[in-house]
Write a protein that holds these residues in place. Structure first.
Motif, mmCIF file in Angstrom:
data_model
loop_
_atom_site.group_PDB
_atom_site.id
_atom_site.type_symbol
_atom_site.label_atom_id
_atom_site.label_comp_id
_atom_site.label_asym_id
_atom_site.label_seq_id
_atom_site.Cartn_x
_atom_site.Cartn_y
_atom_site.Cartn_z
ATOM 1 N N SER A 57 1.109 -1.460 -0.035
ATOM 2 C CA SER A 57 0.063 -0.189 -0.416
ATOM 3 C C SER A 57 0.949 0.993 -0.086
ATOM 4 N N ARG A 58 1.929 1.085 0.607
ATOM 5 C CA ARG A 58 2.748 1.965 1.368
ATOM 6 C C ARG A 58 3.264 2.367 0.012
ATOM 7 N N PHE A 59 3.577 1.595 -1.129
ATOM 8 C CA PHE A 59 4.566 2.139 -2.851
ATOM 9 C C PHE A 59 3.201 2.216 -3.370
ATOM 10 N N GLN A 60 2.484 1.842 -3.368
ATOM 11 C CA GLN A 60 1.505 2.533 -4.352
ATOM 12 C C GLN A 60 1.052 3.868 -4.140
ATOM 13 N N GLU A 61 1.140 4.061 -2.765
ATOM 14 C CA GLU A 61 0.127 5.819 -2.609
ATOM 15 C C GLU A 61 2.325 6.698 -2.495
ATOM 16 N N MET A 62 3.414 6.173 -2.438
ATOM 17 C CA MET A 62 4.207 6.434 -2.519
ATOM 18 C C MET A 62 4.534 7.089 -4.049
ATOM 19 N N LEU A 63 3.449 6.238 -5.313
ATOM 20 C CA LEU A 63 4.135 6.520 -6.979
ATOM 21 C C LEU A 63 2.711 7.252 -7.316
ATOM 22 N N SER A 64 2.158 6.933 -6.231
ATOM 23 C CA SER A 64 0.812 8.673 -6.387
ATOM 24 C C SER A 64 1.415 9.931 -6.153
ATOM 25 N N LEU A 65 1.953 9.699 -5.312
ATOM 26 C CA LEU A 65 2.053 11.432 -4.734
ATOM 27 C C LEU A 65 3.334 11.666 -5.651
ATOM 28 N N LEU A 66 4.545 11.353 -5.626
ATOM 29 C CA LEU A 66 4.883 11.210 -6.695
ATOM 30 C C LEU A 66 4.830 11.832 -8.251
ATOM 31 N N GLY A 67 3.470 10.818 -8.468
ATOM 32 C CA GLY A 67 2.789 11.382 -10.349
ATOM 33 C C GLY A 67 3.963 9.978 -11.164
ATOM 34 N N LEU A 68 3.982 8.830 -10.793
ATOM 35 C CA LEU A 68 4.682 7.837 -11.540
ATOM 36 C C LEU A 68 4.026 6.675 -11.998
#
Length: 917
Positions: A57-68
């Protein structure tokens, strides 16, 4: 068995407090019903399962946060990252997390030492409320009943960075690498290496439950260092870091450590009192920000000796490895480090029963182990008890246990670590290459990025070509048969024929003789078939898979560099003196330095097959329907579009294969369709004045660099302008031309050599909208370039010129003052007078400062500070160099946008200009 809540922190220190509390509550429900070893196993399995879910979950949220998140299927490519856009013209600071990946790539492309800084410039919201700190909630314990249908969503406790919380630079790096294709990953690591940043070796990916060993991504990194044999004379050695074997030393954390591994590593690697921040650490900006997805990352950095006693900490190359996170949570990575390292340094405050069991399992390892403890913070007596048990297991003694507390003298402690490393180096120890490390990683089940099918197919094809190369000169003579004498003679005939076109009354008999000789030479070339190696190369660049084609070209570059190194009789510093003596005869086909076999030779061969066939078709000697090589320019144009530099002027004959170049440009025009507006930017100067490095740093290009043995011809590379910016800039692409080693600095009295260099300079500058003249000293403008200025002024074609004075030695040397700038554009009178007389302008010559576009008060002269900060090979690119290059780039783009770069062209106009020039 005593398993308390504190043990979960040891299993998973990377999980935030709220999630740890939830995991403890879940584990408690199951733990109460189990006993003994089953309890420990089940507890660990349950926790690992939970942590994996949370991390996903944290990985997906990090990607979303960075627009990746959009780059998880279609990965971000190298060409995407190099596009010219609005942001290329401004030194902007990121304002939201989605700006961070692009800001990092832009700074890294420019070799900016601040690239890892993820600070954002934020607007303060009037209603913003302070976030409750973790310490204020520490006493809260949350129990979750799995039977409760209304159970709280465990993901609600995620403490990921929000738009007003900076992102840890290591998280940004991991997210970006996981969103990039193999070639962008390679470029990122190459530029990180030049900045002396520690490089990612094992990339964690909790989303897909595997970790990736980055072998392919490191393939392009080459280092030069001083090699001193035990007996004999030392010398500089150059090799790829993937292939060079060196002792490796790993630094890891067990549970909690008051000491920073990364700071300690930086101190060990730093000569004297100058601190290099190779490894990002807690005392740097944003270093204390929690890592969200980068725990489990393994980084690597090397020490390379320079041959200077005051700088060389170790007598040979040494690799240093750093595991982010706790070894208990990243056992696979720790196991890898123990198998590839000569010694492992374990930093910890506490050694508990669980850690003792982990280390006990390493009893068969031959690796040396050292402990760095802070006993006043930990359980001192417990540590001593377990250490005494480990002494026979790990084959250590009391010298393997170091204590570092706040009162410990840091310099003395660093010297002690270096002494331990030095003792290990002097004894027989394990030496491994990155390829050896990858082999060990495969055995442990880690994914190796190089093992994909397309990469391996391309490697096999490269090996089928290179295994036949025993001697590069013999291979060129036997396999690349259309080059050498046939092409050199044809080029000379075409040059004479071209000169007749401008004669007032050319004798028809001589013209017919030249035409006959040319057709004879071209028929001789056309009588050959491509050799087996050339056919294999053509198959490689014809692959329908773009990735396989790119893999193949990279493999060819490295494979040819390994098997076809030229034999140099002179040291590199003397190569520039290999030009005709004063007033003596000259052979225009004799290279200025030995030319290594490279990809360009295979492309030259394709170009000569196309040239010979086209010449015969034009003369009516070959029916157009019998053409076999008409598709070759299309293949070359596709390579240009993928970012490969292509040869514009042949380095062996110093001539342009006009049919091949125009055919390539026609195919490029077809592929670009309506986006074919071009600006041509060229860089000229004597070899070793830093022009190729300047272009590579400015635009992220791949022109060959180095003091010796680089390709000699002029190369061109295409840069795409983003569609949203092309209308404003006035072009769709920028074609960058690097003059390579064509302008050797011949004197006016050197006869044919000077005339040839002047003609080539005129050609390249005549094709250009913008020309950068790279100078190493204030009075070092080559006479051939002066000659070209005078020729072009008569034609009325005066592009925008920028003179760049590069300080190639000391970063502290100041730039030229305004009065010095006038001198820079006013070469010695006799040289200017000689050039003017050669152009039949008598004594009425003008200094360069009098020419159009050369007003020194309008920033046409630039001072670029020294490239290196420190002494290579351990030097990083200086921040002043990076910033100066960015300002030059901004000025060039501004001039293009404002129309100061002469009239922009489309590809059809460029083709016509090539023919005329």
């Amino acid at each position: 068995m005593d398993l308390g809540h504190s043990d979960l922190g040891e299993v998973a220190p990377e999980i935030k407090a709220s999630e740890r509390r939830t995991a403890v509550a879940i584990a408690d429900l199951e733990w109460r019903e189990m006993e003994g070893d089953d309890c420990e196993f089940r507890y660990g399995a349950l926790t690992s399962s939970f942590l994996s879910t949370v991390e996903r979950s944290r990985f997906q949220e990090m990607l979303s946060l960075l627009g990746l998140e959009t780059y998880q299927v279609q990965k971000l490519s190298l060409q995407d990252s190099l596009q010219i856009s609005f942001d290329s013209m401004k030194n902007w600071a990121p304002q939201v997390p989605k700006d961070l990946p692009w800001n990092f790539l832009r700074k890294l492309q420019a070799l900016n030492a601040d690239a890892r800084n993820t600070t954002m410039v934020l607007d303060v919201l009037p209603d913003a409320r302070p976030v409750e700190k973790e310490s204020q909630m520490e006493e809260e314990i949350i129990y979750w009943d799995p039977a409760d249908d209304l159970a709280a969503d465990i993901y609600s406790f995620s403490e990921l960075p929000t738009p007003d919380t900076p992102v840890n630079p290591l998280d940004l790096l991991c997210a970006l690498l996981l969103s990039s294709d193999s070639f962008l990953q390679q470029e990122i690591l190459l530029k990180m290496g030049l900045c002396q940043f520690a490089l990612p070796l094992v990339l964690p990916d909790s989303e897909n439950h595997y970790h990736t060993f980055l072998l392919w991504a490191m393939r392009g990194i080459v280092r030069t260092w001083w090699s001193q044999p035990p007996r004999g004379v030392g010398s500089f050695r150059e090799d790829n870091v993937v292939l060079s074997r060196a002792p490796a030393f790993a630094f890891v954390r067990m549970d909690v450590s008051s000491n920073s591994k990364s700071q300690l590593l930086n101190a060990v690697l730093s000569p004297g009192h100058r601190q290099w921040d190779c490894f990002w650490h807690r005392d740097l900006n944003l270093g204390t920000n929690a890592r969200e997805i980068s725990d489990g990352l393994v980084e690597i950095s090397w020490f390379f000796p320079s041959g200077r006693e005051d700088l060389d900490i170790f007598p040979e190359p040494v690799a240093f490895l750093n595991l982010r996170g706790d070894i208990g949570s990243h056992w696979l990575q720790f196991k890898l480090l123990t198998e590839i390292s000569s010694a492992v340094f374990i930093l910890t405050d506490n050694i508990s029963k669980k850690e003792y069991k982990l280390l006990y399992s390493m009893k068969e390892s031959t690796t040396k182990y050292y402990f760095i403890l802070s006993p006043y913070r930990g359980k001192r007596n417990t540590n001593l008890r377990f250490l005494n048990k480990l002494i026979p297991v790990l084959k250590i003694d009391h010298s393997h246990v170091l204590v570092k507390v706040s009162s410990t003298d840091s310099d003395s402690f660093v010297k002690r670590i270096r002494a331990i490393v030095g003792n290990v180096l002097r004894a027989p120890c394990r030496r491994v290459s990155v390829e050896d490390m990858a082999h060990a990683a495969r055995k442990l089940g880690l994914k190796v990025d190089e093992d994909c099918e397309e990469c391996q197919k391309a490697k096999d094809r490269m090996e089928r070509i290179t295994r036949k190369i025993k001697d590069s000169d013999a291979y060129r003579r036997d396999e690349l048969r259309l080059q050498g004498d046939p092409w050199r003679k044809a080029a000379q005939v075409e040059k004479e024929f071209c000169q007749l076109q401008w004669a007032v009354d050319p004798p028809e008999k001589h013209r017919a003789e030249l035409r006959r000789r040319l057709l004879e030479l071209r028929m001789q070339q056309n009588g050959h078939d491509p050799s087996s190696g050339v056919q294999e190369f053509i198959s490689g660049v014809s692959s329908p898979s773009l990735s396989e084609k790119q893999y193949f070209l990279r493999w060819m570059e490295w494979g040819l560099a390994r098997v076809a190194q030229p034999r140099l009789r002179q040291p590199p510093e003397t190569l520039l003196t290999l030009r005709p003596k004063h007033g003596g005869p000259t052979d225009l086909g004799e290279p200025l330095w030995p030319e290594p076999l490279g990809v360009e030779h295979f492309l030259r061969e394709m170009g000569q097959f196309y040239e010979a066939e086209s010449c015969l078709v034009e003369a009516g000697r070959l029916p157009a329907g019998q053409r076999r090589f008409a598709h070759f320019p299309g293949l070359a144009s596709e390579l240009l579009l993928t970012g490969l530099p292509l040869e514009l002027i042949d380095g062996s004959t110093l001539s342009m294969p006009v049919r091949w170049v125009t055919g390539l440009l026609k195919e490029l025009h077809i592929r670009l369709e309506r986006r074919s507006r071009l600006v041509v930017l060229s860089a000229l100067g004597v070899p070793c004045t830093g022009k190729s490095t300047l272009l590579n740093t400015m635009f992220g290009l791949r022109f060959a660099t180095g003091k010796s043995c680089g390709p000699r011809g002029a190369f061109m590379q295409l840069i795409t302008v983003a569609e949203g910016f092309s209308q404003d800039l006035g072009c769709d692409h920028i074609l960058v031309i690097d003059s390579g080693g064509l302008i050797g600095g011949a004197l006016t009295s050197a006869g044919d050599r000077f005339e040839l260099e002047a003609s080539l300079a005129t050609l390249l500058m005549g094709l250009s909208n913008v020309t950068v003249i790279s100078l190493a000293e204030t009075k070092d403008i080559p006479a051939a370039i002066l000659h070209a200025f005078l020729r072009l002024e008569k034609t009325g074609h005066m592009p925008n010129y920028q003179f760049v004075y590069q300080n190639l030695h000391d970063v502290s040397v100041p730039g030229p003052r305004p009065r010095d700038k006038r001198q820079l554009l006013d070469p010695p009178g006799d040289l200017s007078r000689a050039a003017a007389q050669m152009e039949k302008q008598g004594d009425g010559f003008r200094a360069l400062a009098g020419l159009a576009f050369c007003d020194p008060e309008k920033q046409h002269i630039w001072h670029i500070p020294g490239l290196w900060h420190g002494a290579p090979p351990m030097a990083a690119v200086s921040l002043a160099y990076s910033e100066a290059i960015f300002e030059l780039k901004r000025c060039l783009l501004e001039n293009i946008r404002n129309g100061l770069s002469n009239q922009n062209k489309n590809i059809q106009q460029l083709i016509e200009l090539v023919r005329r020039l």
